[in-house]
Write a protein that holds these residues in place. Structure first.
Motif, short mmCIF file in Angstrom:
data_model
loop_
_atom_site.label_atom_id
_atom_site.label_comp_id
_atom_site.label_asym_id
_atom_site.label_seq_id
_atom_site.Cartn_x
_atom_site.Cartn_y
_atom_site.Cartn_z
N ARG A 72 0.83 -1.20 0.00
CA ARG A 72 0.00 0.00 0.00
C ARG A 72 0.87 1.26 0.00
NH1 ARG A 72 -2.81 -1.53 3.90
NH2 ARG A 72 -4.40 -2.58 2.67
N ALA A 73 1.93 1.25 0.81
CA ALA A 73 2.81 2.42 0.91
C ALA A 73 3.61 2.63 -0.37
CB ALA A 73 3.77 2.25 2.09
N VAL A 74 4.13 1.55 -0.94
CA VAL A 74 4.91 1.66 -2.18
C VAL A 74 4.03 2.09 -3.34
CG1 VAL A 74 6.19 0.34 -3.91
CG2 VAL A 74 6.70 0.02 -1.47
N SER A 75 2.82 1.54 -3.41
CA SER A 75 1.91 1.87 -4.51
C SER A 75 1.47 3.32 -4.48
CB SER A 75 0.67 0.95 -4.47
OG SER A 75 1.04 -0.40 -4.67
N ALA A 76 1.55 3.95 -3.31
CA ALA A 76 1.15 5.35 -3.18
C ALA A 76 2.24 6.31 -3.65
CB ALA A 76 0.80 5.66 -1.72
N GLN A 77 3.43 5.78 -3.92
CA GLN A 77 4.52 6.63 -4.39
C GLN A 77 4.32 6.99 -5.86
OE1 GLN A 77 8.47 5.17 -3.60
NE2 GLN A 77 7.93 4.37 -1.59
N PRO A 78 4.91 8.09 -6.32
CA PRO A 78 4.84 8.43 -7.75
C PRO A 78 5.56 7.37 -8.58
CG PRO A 78 5.55 10.31 -6.43
CD PRO A 78 5.61 9.12 -5.53
N ASN A 79 4.94 6.97 -9.69
CA ASN A 79 5.53 5.97 -10.59
C ASN A 79 6.04 4.74 -9.83
OD1 ASN A 79 5.20 7.69 -12.91
ND2 ASN A 79 6.96 8.85 -12.17
N PRO A 80 5.17 4.07 -9.10
CA PRO A 80 5.62 2.93 -8.30
C PRO A 80 6.00 1.74 -9.17
CG PRO A 80 3.23 3.01 -8.34
CD PRO A 80 3.70 4.27 -9.02
N PRO A 81 6.81 0.82 -8.63
CA PRO A 81 7.15 -0.39 -9.38
C PRO A 81 5.96 -1.34 -9.40
CG PRO A 81 8.01 -0.53 -7.16
CD PRO A 81 7.46 0.87 -7.31
N LYS A 82 6.00 -2.29 -10.32
CA LYS A 82 5.03 -3.38 -10.30
C LYS A 82 5.42 -4.30 -9.14
CE LYS A 82 3.24 -2.01 -14.22
NZ LYS A 82 1.90 -1.39 -14.31
N ILE A 83 4.45 -4.78 -8.40
CA ILE A 83 4.74 -5.59 -7.21
C ILE A 83 4.20 -7.00 -7.38
CG2 ILE A 83 4.42 -5.84 -4.72
CD1 ILE A 83 4.07 -2.80 -4.58
N ILE A 84 5.08 -7.97 -7.18
CA ILE A 84 4.69 -9.38 -7.17
C ILE A 84 4.82 -9.89 -5.74
CG2 ILE A 84 5.19 -11.71 -8.01
CD1 ILE A 84 6.47 -10.48 -10.46
N MET A 85 3.74 -10.40 -5.19
CA MET A 85 3.78 -10.94 -3.84
C MET A 85 4.30 -12.37 -3.85
SD MET A 85 2.67 -8.24 -2.45
CE MET A 85 2.90 -8.90 -0.79
N LEU A 86 5.10 -12.70 -2.85
CA LEU A 86 5.63 -14.05 -2.69
C LEU A 86 4.94 -14.71 -1.50
CD1 LEU A 86 9.42 -13.21 -3.09
CD2 LEU A 86 7.94 -14.30 -4.78
N THR A 87 4.49 -15.94 -1.69
CA THR A 87 3.77 -16.63 -0.62
C THR A 87 4.01 -18.12 -0.72
OG1 THR A 87 1.60 -17.03 0.37
CG2 THR A 87 1.68 -16.82 -2.01
#
Length: 228
Positions: A72-87
């Motif tokens: 949530r915090a990273v996605s709120a940044q300008p031009n955020p990276p694509k995020i892949i969750m690991l589980t």
């Protein structure tokens, strides 16, 4: 991408052995560069600001700031990276929350090496790591948690062209850009352009959010994955 054809990747996991393994696997691909590594969500936010990776692989469960809050915090940044969750779990409820927070998909930690590198490239190119089957399960989860949401209609839908609405339905059915192009007789580049406009008009950051809107609006059939 920041460096031509090279995809810059960040790794966030509290297990140093997992990070080392991921770095070794991804480092074997000459078109991928691991630019930063961290052990928790707080580090993730700082490292993204400093190194600006194109893709961030992030563990769901970590001490301190976990993967969901960090997404949530990273996605709120300008031009955020694509995020892949690991589980370690196929349908971990926390992964669903992370996807709603802005992640582009998820991978199991035992994903084969060749599939891991492919996933990075797929997400960097704008697609999501979600098959139609997984998308349907995600939407089922959302429907059960939000009864009655089908009656809602996102106001941004009125801004879409007829063609963009068709693409929206196909994205909602879990199709990749290449699959959408084949279904709607468009080039993949044209599909990407339509998807970018849909993101902007619906104020979305990932394809899961688009899929939820498509489902809420009755643009896809949850039982068959058919886009109307």
């Amino acid at each position: 991408m920041a460096d031509g054809d090279v995809t810059r990747v960040g790794l966030i996991d509290d297990d140093s052995l997992v990070r080392a393994g991921l770095a070794m696997i991804l480092g074997a691909d000459p078109t991928i560069e691991v630019v930063c590594q961290g052990s928790d969500g707080t580090e993730a936010v700082t490292l993204v600001q400093k190194h600006r990776p194109d893709v961030l692989l992030m563990d769901v469960r970590m001490p301190g700031l976990d993967g969901i809050a960090a997404t949530r915090a990273v996605s709120a940044q300008p031009n955020p990276p694509k995020i892949i969750m690991l589980t370690t779990f196929d349908m971990d409820e926390y992964v669903f929350q992370a996807l709603e927070a802005g992640a582009s998909g998820f991978l199991l930690k035992d994903t084969p090496p060749q599939d891991l590198a492919r996933a990075v490239h797929v997400v960097a190119g704008g697609d999501a790591m979600l098959s139609p089957t997984v998308t349907r399960r995600m939407l089922s989860h959302f429907s059960e948690a939000n009864p009655g949401s089908r009656q809602e209609r996102h106001p941004g839908l009125e801004l879409l062209t007829e063609r963009e609405t068709e693409v929206l339905g196909a994205v909602g059915a879990g199709l990749s850009n290449a699959q959408i192009g084949m279904r709607l007789f468009m080039s993949e580049a044209t599909v990407k352009a339509h998807v970018s406009k849909i993101f902007a008009k619906l104020d979305c950051t990932n394809r899961v959010q688009i899929a939820i809107i498509a489902h809420e609006s009755g643009l896809i059939d949850l039982d068959t994955d058919r886009a109307f």
